[in-house]
Design an enzyme around this catalytic site. Structure first.
Site, PDB file in Angstrom:
ATOM      1  N   ARG A 205       1.231  -1.092   0.222  1.00  0.00           N
ATOM      2  CA  ARG A 205      -0.245   0.245   0.263  1.00  0.00           C
ATOM      3  C   ARG A 205       0.758   1.441   0.262  1.00  0.00           C
ATOM      4  NH1 ARG A 205      -0.580   4.499   2.778  1.00  0.00           N
ATOM      5  NH2 ARG A 205      -0.359   3.886   4.769  1.00  0.00           N
ATOM      6  N   ASP A 206       1.346   1.339   0.848  1.00  0.00           N
ATOM      7  CA  ASP A 206       2.028   2.580   1.031  1.00  0.00           C
ATOM      8  C   ASP A 206       3.556   2.864  -0.296  1.00  0.00           C
ATOM      9  OD1 ASP A 206       3.554   5.397   1.935  1.00  0.00           O
ATOM     10  OD2 ASP A 206       3.187   4.569   3.865  1.00  0.00           O
TER      11      ASP A 206
ATOM     12  N   HIS B 169       5.260   4.288  12.385  1.00  0.00           N
ATOM     13  CA  HIS B 169       5.222   4.238  11.192  1.00  0.00           C
ATOM     14  C   HIS B 169       6.419   5.299  10.862  1.00  0.00           C
ATOM     15  CE1 HIS B 169       2.916   4.083   7.294  1.00  0.00           C
ATOM     16  NE2 HIS B 169       3.449   5.125   6.646  1.00  0.00           N
TER      17      HIS B 169
ATOM     18  N   CYS C 145       4.497   9.243  -0.051  1.00  0.00           N
ATOM     19  CA  CYS C 145       3.278   9.278  -0.076  1.00  0.00           C
ATOM     20  C   CYS C 145       3.362  10.482  -0.810  1.00  0.00           C
ATOM     21  CB  CYS C 145       2.870  10.437   1.210  1.00  0.00           C
ATOM     22  SG  CYS C 145       0.955  11.049   1.182  1.00  0.00           S
TER      23      CYS C 145
ATOM     24  N   ASN D 153       8.710   4.064   3.540  1.00  0.00           N
ATOM     25  CA  ASN D 153       9.311   3.327   5.188  1.00  0.00           C
ATOM     26  C   ASN D 153      10.360   2.760   5.066  1.00  0.00           C
ATOM     27  OD1 ASN D 153       6.276   3.268   3.976  1.00  0.00           O
ATOM     28  ND2 ASN D 153       6.409   3.468   5.850  1.00  0.00           N
TER      29      ASN D 153
HETATM   30  P1  HMG Z   1     -12.839  14.327  -2.215  1.00  0.00           P
HETATM   31  O1  HMG Z   1     -12.879  15.106  -3.683  1.00  0.00           O
HETATM   32  O2  HMG Z   1     -12.965  15.813  -1.149  1.00  0.00           O
HETATM   33  O3  HMG Z   1     -14.519  13.845  -2.176  1.00  0.00           O
HETATM   34  O4  HMG Z   1     -12.220  13.462  -1.815  1.00  0.00           O
HETATM   35  P2  HMG Z   1     -15.372  13.829  -1.960  1.00  0.00           P
HETATM   36  O5  HMG Z   1     -16.460  13.119  -1.246  1.00  0.00           O
HETATM   37  O6  HMG Z   1     -15.981  14.929  -2.512  1.00  0.00           O
HETATM   38  O7  HMG Z   1     -15.769  12.976  -3.606  1.00  0.00           O
HETATM   39  C1  HMG Z   1     -14.900  13.032  -4.761  1.00  0.00           C
HETATM   40  C2  HMG Z   1     -14.867  12.599  -6.000  1.00  0.00           C
HETATM   41  O8  HMG Z   1     -13.950  11.359  -5.587  1.00  0.00           O
HETATM   42  C3  HMG Z   1     -16.569  11.976  -6.143  1.00  0.00           C
HETATM   43  O9  HMG Z   1     -16.336  11.309  -8.059  1.00  0.00           O
HETATM   44  C4  HMG Z   1     -16.302  10.466  -5.099  1.00  0.00           C
HETATM   45  O10 HMG Z   1     -17.368   8.949  -5.553  1.00  0.00           O
HETATM   46  C5  HMG Z   1     -14.539  10.348  -5.049  1.00  0.00           C
HETATM   47  P3  HMG Z   1     -16.398  11.838  -8.706  1.00  0.00           P
HETATM   48  O11 HMG Z   1     -18.477  11.844  -8.967  1.00  0.00           O
HETATM   49  O12 HMG Z   1     -15.342  13.286  -8.625  1.00  0.00           O
HETATM   50  O13 HMG Z   1     -16.762  10.772  -9.913  1.00  0.00           O
HETATM   51  N1  HMG Z   1     -14.473   9.115  -3.970  1.00  0.00           N
HETATM   52  C6  HMG Z   1     -14.088   8.207  -3.897  1.00  0.00           C
HETATM   53  N2  HMG Z   1     -13.882   7.214  -4.682  1.00  0.00           N
HETATM   54  C7  HMG Z   1     -13.449   6.108  -4.654  1.00  0.00           C
HETATM   55  N3  HMG Z   1     -12.857   5.770  -3.338  1.00  0.00           N
HETATM   56  C8  HMG Z   1     -13.147   6.909  -2.140  1.00  0.00           C
HETATM   57  C9  HMG Z   1     -13.884   7.838  -2.341  1.00  0.00           C
HETATM   58  N4  HMG Z   1     -13.973   9.329  -2.082  1.00  0.00           N
HETATM   59  C10 HMG Z   1     -14.155   9.595  -3.016  1.00  0.00           C
HETATM   60  N5  HMG Z   1     -13.056   6.606  -0.761  1.00  0.00           N
HETATM   61  C11 HMG Z   1     -10.603  11.852  -0.650  1.00  0.00           C
HETATM   62  C12 HMG Z   1     -11.609  12.674  -0.542  1.00  0.00           C
HETATM   63  C13 HMG Z   1      -9.620  11.350   1.142  1.00  0.00           C
HETATM   64  C14 HMG Z   1     -11.010  10.930  -1.366  1.00  0.00           C
HETATM   65  C15 HMG Z   1      -9.681  11.759  -1.756  1.00  0.00           C
HETATM   66  O14 HMG Z   1      -8.908  13.092  -1.194  1.00  0.00           O
HETATM   67  C16 HMG Z   1      -7.853  10.933  -1.883  1.00  0.00           C
HETATM   68  O15 HMG Z   1      -8.638  10.116  -2.066  1.00  0.00           O
HETATM   69  N6  HMG Z   1      -7.162  10.853  -1.416  1.00  0.00           N
HETATM   70  C17 HMG Z   1      -6.144  10.051  -1.738  1.00  0.00           C
HETATM   71  C18 HMG Z   1      -5.275  10.212  -0.246  1.00  0.00           C
HETATM   72  C19 HMG Z   1      -4.267   9.209  -0.262  1.00  0.00           C
HETATM   73  O16 HMG Z   1      -4.436   8.137  -0.344  1.00  0.00           O
HETATM   74  N7  HMG Z   1      -3.790   9.473   0.202  1.00  0.00           N
HETATM   75  C20 HMG Z   1      -2.296   8.846   0.623  1.00  0.00           C
HETATM   76  C21 HMG Z   1      -2.584   7.532   1.592  1.00  0.00           C
HETATM   77  S1  HMG Z   1      -1.649   8.270   3.071  1.00  0.00           S
HETATM   78  C22 HMG Z   1      -0.729   8.014   3.609  1.00  0.00           C
HETATM   79  O17 HMG Z   1      -0.173   7.731   3.189  1.00  0.00           O
HETATM   80  C23 HMG Z   1       0.011   8.566   5.019  1.00  0.00           C
HETATM   81  C24 HMG Z   1       0.439   7.034   6.071  1.00  0.00           C
HETATM   82  O18 HMG Z   1       1.312   6.764   5.064  1.00  0.00           O
HETATM   83  C25 HMG Z   1       0.672   7.340   7.305  1.00  0.00           C
HETATM   84  C26 HMG Z   1       2.706   8.250   6.929  1.00  0.00           C
HETATM   85  O19 HMG Z   1       2.836   7.607   6.151  1.00  0.00           O
HETATM   86  O20 HMG Z   1       1.829   9.877   7.023  1.00  0.00           O
HETATM   87  C27 HMG Z   1      -0.858   6.407   6.024  1.00  0.00           C
HETATM   88 MG    MG Z   2       3.276   6.450   5.359  1.00  0.00          MG
END
Ligand code: HMG
Ligand code: MG
Length: 306
Positions: free
Chosen positions: A15-16, A211, A244, A253
């Site tokens: 995933r990450d 993490h 990320c 990581n």
């Molecule tokens: P948004 O644009 O604010 O959401 O996104 P929305 O509810 O307004 O929806 C907009 C569009 O997205 C719509 O589609 C929804 O259907 C779709 P449209 O009508 O435009 O065609 N949508 C989705 N589609 C699929 N699955 C969903 C979903 N939700 C909405 N779940 C959202 C909000 C959170 C979805 C967006 O900002 C997003 O996907 N962000 C990605 C974040 C991400 O994956 N980041 C990386 C992971 S976190 C990380 O790596 C950190 C971690 O490792 C810890 C660390 O190291 O810090 C965990």
């Molecule tokens: Mg991370």
């Protein structure tokens, strides 16, 4: 030193790691990676995320990857679900393909919350609350990830109070376990210790994990300081994959291989076979056309080659 006798590692590489690859990795390669990780003895694997494919196209094959797994008894599979839509997608599959755990992910920094999940910290908690409730009602364990607990690419240093504040909010909505993430790998042991202490104001020692991204080469030192605090759960990434998409310049990581080498060298059990883990790292690195980003794997592969 009062160190834990056993440590649980969650491999977040699929995933990450793979969320941040420029090239699209086919679902069958991701499945092959998960299979090799479980073969190496990993008991928990973060497989994919149910996020918007417009934001993170690399995870767009989430359902296919979950459906392709040959599950092993005793192994737990987790996925990221930032909102109800994500949880519903994860649970749209037949029950035997459901994750054992989901992860809701927030940030200690307002700017990172906006960039990563398009909402403020307060709004993120509102979004997470029904996700946590529905997941728990379905018998799924809920972890929370807290990004930017020591530093943020947009805001700089993050005070431990901000971490405590977010941990308290997560606890308040029923998140069962909290991960303290150094998203951009800027932390050093004292700073990480203070971030973890802030999380421990709200969570039991058994419900907190580390993490650590390894951008500045500090992740092993940060892991060690956590071990000294009694923390026994860490997210790591095979072959040091990762980063990320919303934290430019941050590397992967800490490599699972490096952490396993550290732990085994200290007499701490992991249940992981380092040789097989190195094979898993080699498998995905070959696919990506580069060498594993792990010092221990590199050294042991050189030794194997004689
Ligand atoms: P948004 O644009 O604010 O959401 O996104 P929305 O509810 O307004 O929806 C907009 C569009 O997205 C719509 O589609 C929804 O259907 C779709 P449209 O009508 O435009 O065609 N949508 C989705 N589609 C699929 N699955 C969903 C979903 N939700 C909405 N779940 C959202 C909000 C959170 C979805 C967006 O900002 C997003 O996907 N962000 C990605 C974040 C991400 O994956 N980041 C990386 C992971 S976190 C990380 O790596 C950190 C971690 O490792 C810890 C660390 O190291 O810090 C965990
Ligand atoms: Mg991370």
């Amino acid at each position: 030193m009062n160190l834990p006798a056993k440590v649980k590692l969650v491999d977040v590489g699929p995933r990450d790691g793979l969320q941040n690859e420029k090239q699209m990795v086919p679902a069958e390669v991701k499945v092959g990676l998960v299979h090799r990780l479980q073969e190496a003895g990993l008991k928990e694997i973060e497989v994919t995320s149910f996020v918007s494919p417009k934001w993170v196209p690399q995870m767009g094959d989430n359902a296919q990857v979950m459906a392709g797994l040959e599950r092993r008894p005793g192994v737990r599979y987790s996925v990221l679900t930032p909102n109800m839509k994500g949880l519903e997608a994860a649970l749209a599959a037949p029950k035997e393909q459901w994750p054992h755990e989901i992860v809701v992910f927030g940030a200690a920094s307002e700017a990172f919350s906006q960039k990563n999940i398009n909402c403020s910290i307060a709004e993120s908690i509102e979004r997470f609350a029904p996700v946590v409730q529905a997941a728990r009602a379905a018998g799924i364990y809920v972890r929370g990830a807290m990004s930017c607990t020591v530093g943020c690419p947009y805001e700089g240093d993050i005070a431990p109070e901000r971490v405590g504040y977010l941990a308290g909010l997560m606890k308040g909505i029923g998140v069962q376990h909290i991960g303290v993430a150094d998203t951009i790998g800027v932390g050093t042991p004292g700073k990480v210790q203070r971030a973890v202490e802030a999380a421990l104001q709200h969570y039991d020692l058994n419900d907190v994990s580390g993490h650590f991204h390894d951008t500045y080469g500090q992740a092993l030192a940060n892991t060690l300081v956590c071990l000294q605090m009694g923390i026994w759960q860490f997210d790591t990434s095979v072959a040091g994959l990762g980063g990320c998409p919303y934290a430019k310049g941050a590397t992967g990581n800490v490599a699972t291989e490096d952490v396993v080498y550290l732990l085994h060298g200290m007499g701490i059990e992991t249940g992981i076979d380092l040789d097989k883990l190195i094979d898993a790292g080699q498998f995905i690195s070959d696919h990506l056309g580069r060498k594993p980003n792990s010092r221990a794997a590199t050294a042991l592969l050189n030794k194997r080659a004689g």
